[in-house]
Motif scaffolding. Sequence first.
Motif, mmCIF file in Angstrom:
data_model
loop_
_atom_site.group_PDB
_atom_site.id
_atom_site.type_symbol
_atom_site.label_atom_id
_atom_site.label_comp_id
_atom_site.label_asym_id
_atom_site.label_seq_id
_atom_site.Cartn_x
_atom_site.Cartn_y
_atom_site.Cartn_z
ATOM 1 N N PRO A 105 0.834 -1.502 -0.004
ATOM 2 C CA PRO A 105 0.369 -0.187 -0.218
ATOM 3 C C PRO A 105 0.836 1.515 0.032
ATOM 4 N N ILE A 106 1.987 1.294 0.421
ATOM 5 C CA ILE A 106 2.780 2.382 0.424
ATOM 6 C C ILE A 106 3.526 2.495 -0.962
ATOM 7 N N ALA A 107 3.101 2.089 -2.057
ATOM 8 C CA ALA A 107 4.211 2.378 -3.315
ATOM 9 C C ALA A 107 3.592 1.511 -4.358
ATOM 10 N N GLY A 108 3.952 2.043 -5.693
ATOM 11 C CA GLY A 108 3.008 1.458 -6.667
ATOM 12 C C GLY A 108 2.028 2.069 -6.954
ATOM 13 N N SER A 109 1.488 3.493 -6.803
ATOM 14 C CA SER A 109 0.088 3.573 -6.479
ATOM 15 C C SER A 109 -0.422 4.018 -7.725
ATOM 16 N N LEU A 161 6.742 -19.156 -13.982
ATOM 17 C CA LEU A 161 6.216 -18.540 -14.221
ATOM 18 C C LEU A 161 7.092 -17.552 -15.021
ATOM 19 N N ALA A 162 6.192 -16.408 -15.957
ATOM 20 C CA ALA A 162 6.186 -15.811 -16.653
ATOM 21 C C ALA A 162 5.615 -14.531 -16.313
ATOM 22 N N HIS A 163 6.787 -13.641 -16.848
ATOM 23 C CA HIS A 163 6.597 -12.185 -16.650
ATOM 24 C C HIS A 163 6.984 -11.630 -17.529
ATOM 25 N N GLN A 164 6.394 -9.902 -17.152
ATOM 26 C CA GLN A 164 6.522 -9.009 -18.730
ATOM 27 C C GLN A 164 6.464 -7.523 -18.051
ATOM 28 N N PRO A 165 7.780 -7.369 -18.551
ATOM 29 C CA PRO A 165 7.608 -5.442 -18.195
ATOM 30 C C PRO A 165 5.980 -4.933 -18.352
ATOM 31 N N LEU A 166 5.898 -3.825 -17.757
ATOM 32 C CA LEU A 166 5.076 -3.189 -17.806
ATOM 33 C C LEU A 166 5.663 -1.350 -17.324
ATOM 34 N N ARG A 167 6.140 -0.722 -17.009
ATOM 35 C CA ARG A 167 6.623 0.536 -16.201
ATOM 36 C C ARG A 167 8.065 0.359 -15.748
ATOM 37 N N PHE A 168 8.426 1.930 -16.259
ATOM 38 C CA PHE A 168 9.953 1.513 -15.842
ATOM 39 C C PHE A 168 9.262 3.229 -15.021
ATOM 40 N N GLU A 169 8.677 3.104 -13.529
ATOM 41 C CA GLU A 169 8.517 3.826 -12.604
ATOM 42 C C GLU A 169 9.796 5.149 -12.157
ATOM 43 N N PRO A 170 9.579 6.476 -12.383
ATOM 44 C CA PRO A 170 10.121 7.556 -11.671
ATOM 45 C C PRO A 170 10.302 7.437 -10.201
ATOM 46 N N LEU A 171 11.547 7.342 -9.219
ATOM 47 C CA LEU A 171 11.161 8.143 -8.303
ATOM 48 C C LEU A 171 11.485 9.663 -7.697
ATOM 49 N N TYR A 172 10.983 9.333 -6.762
ATOM 50 C CA TYR A 172 10.963 10.698 -6.266
ATOM 51 C C TYR A 172 11.800 11.013 -4.256
ATOM 52 N N ALA A 173 12.331 12.108 -3.841
ATOM 53 C CA ALA A 173 12.877 11.779 -2.381
ATOM 54 C C ALA A 173 11.436 12.595 -1.710
ATOM 55 N N TRP A 247 13.013 9.517 1.766
ATOM 56 C CA TRP A 247 12.377 7.971 1.586
ATOM 57 C C TRP A 247 12.163 8.186 -0.123
ATOM 58 N N LEU A 248 12.732 7.176 -0.561
ATOM 59 C CA LEU A 248 12.463 7.623 -2.064
ATOM 60 C C LEU A 248 10.834 6.274 -2.545
ATOM 61 N N ILE A 249 10.434 7.144 -3.174
ATOM 62 C CA ILE A 249 9.038 7.049 -3.708
ATOM 63 C C ILE A 249 8.555 6.895 -4.683
ATOM 64 N N ASP A 250 7.428 6.091 -5.222
ATOM 65 C CA ASP A 250 7.241 6.529 -7.080
ATOM 66 C C ASP A 250 6.629 7.539 -7.057
ATOM 67 N N ALA A 251 6.528 8.622 -8.258
ATOM 68 C CA ALA A 251 5.874 9.712 -8.980
ATOM 69 C C ALA A 251 4.815 10.350 -8.759
ATOM 70 N N ASN A 252 3.799 9.288 -8.242
ATOM 71 C CA ASN A 252 2.534 8.711 -8.271
ATOM 72 C C ASN A 252 2.131 8.693 -6.992
ATOM 73 N N ALA A 253 2.576 8.827 -6.286
ATOM 74 C CA ALA A 253 1.972 8.406 -4.727
ATOM 75 C C ALA A 253 0.987 9.887 -4.138
ATOM 76 N N GLN A 254 0.142 9.713 -3.517
ATOM 77 C CA GLN A 254 -1.130 10.897 -2.778
ATOM 78 C C GLN A 254 0.048 10.809 -1.670
ATOM 79 N N THR A 255 0.518 12.394 -1.314
ATOM 80 C CA THR A 255 1.321 12.636 -0.558
ATOM 81 C C THR A 255 0.912 14.176 -0.622
#
Length: 327
Positions: A105-109, A161-173, A247-255
């Motif tokens: 719940p605290i990342a990947g928003s 397991l199979a996997h495929q890339p979805l997103r390179f998420e920019p991180l903010y401070a 703390w490094l968090i995704d750019a879309n975090a609801q802060t």
Amino acid sequence: MSLQRVGVDLDLRQLQAFVTTAEELHFGRAAARLCLTQQALSLRIRRLEETLGGSLFVRGHHLVELTDLGRRLLPLTRQTLAAAEEIVAAARLDCRPLRLDTFRPIAGSFLMRWLIDLVDLPLELSSRHSLGTALSALRRAEIDVAFGRVHGLAPSRLEDLAHQPLRFEPLYALMSRRHQLAARSRLRPADLRSCGIWTPALAGATELDGYMRAFSDHFAVPLAIGPALATLEQVVAQLHARTDRVWLIDANAQTADIADTALIPLADPTPLYPWSLVWRRRNDHPLLNRLLHTATATARQEGWLHYEPTAHWLPAEDLAAAAAGRP
């Protein structure tokens, strides 16, 4: 249940009676397997023979054998019953929501908004706090899809397991407003050397820990881990208690509504967190392909996997996988 075409009505119960009797070559044993009386079984066989226009069995006092017609139709009948079972199974699966684990719940928003806004599918969401802890649930078929950084895990953990890339998420401070860097409009990773970075400990989140260590090593930024936390509110409380923490968090975090915090973009270069979808190779949920197609189309349309060597940073193993075009 029956299959009807060009005036021929095939009853699946009659087909099953034929296959079971052909396997046993004994009406008594076949009737017992089907929980029928011998009279009811014989009636089903007789009606099927009338529909097909020929005898399926040679019946004797102590002997039951397949006729030439019976031997010819037996493999086709088995295929028909198997196809009917697949149809029923697919119908049942289509009624079940696709079960997704959304990391924590605290990342990947951005994932949550993508799932809710763009994926027009019935979904059942859960959170096991990391991809590492979701893998066992994937293998037990408790969930259908998980999200996370796959190249931070040992290859043996991704077997089957199979996997495929979805997103390179920019991180903010993310930091307290009282932090010495909080007034800056933009930060370079090198600017964090004086204060270091911090991340909460998450059991099983080896792929996240590995990313933070790679960031720390590459940019010579000190790293501190712990204590274990599960919500954004708990993280912010730690940032307020220790105003020197970042703390490094995704750019879309609801802060935006969290008081006394600063969310500052990182650049020169911007660190990217690589998210992938992960699923069981043998998962036959009919909604899975729709999800994967939507993910591929959205990532291409939105440029979610865009990477510029001079502007972005990825850990070496993630960059190697991206450069090689591997999922």
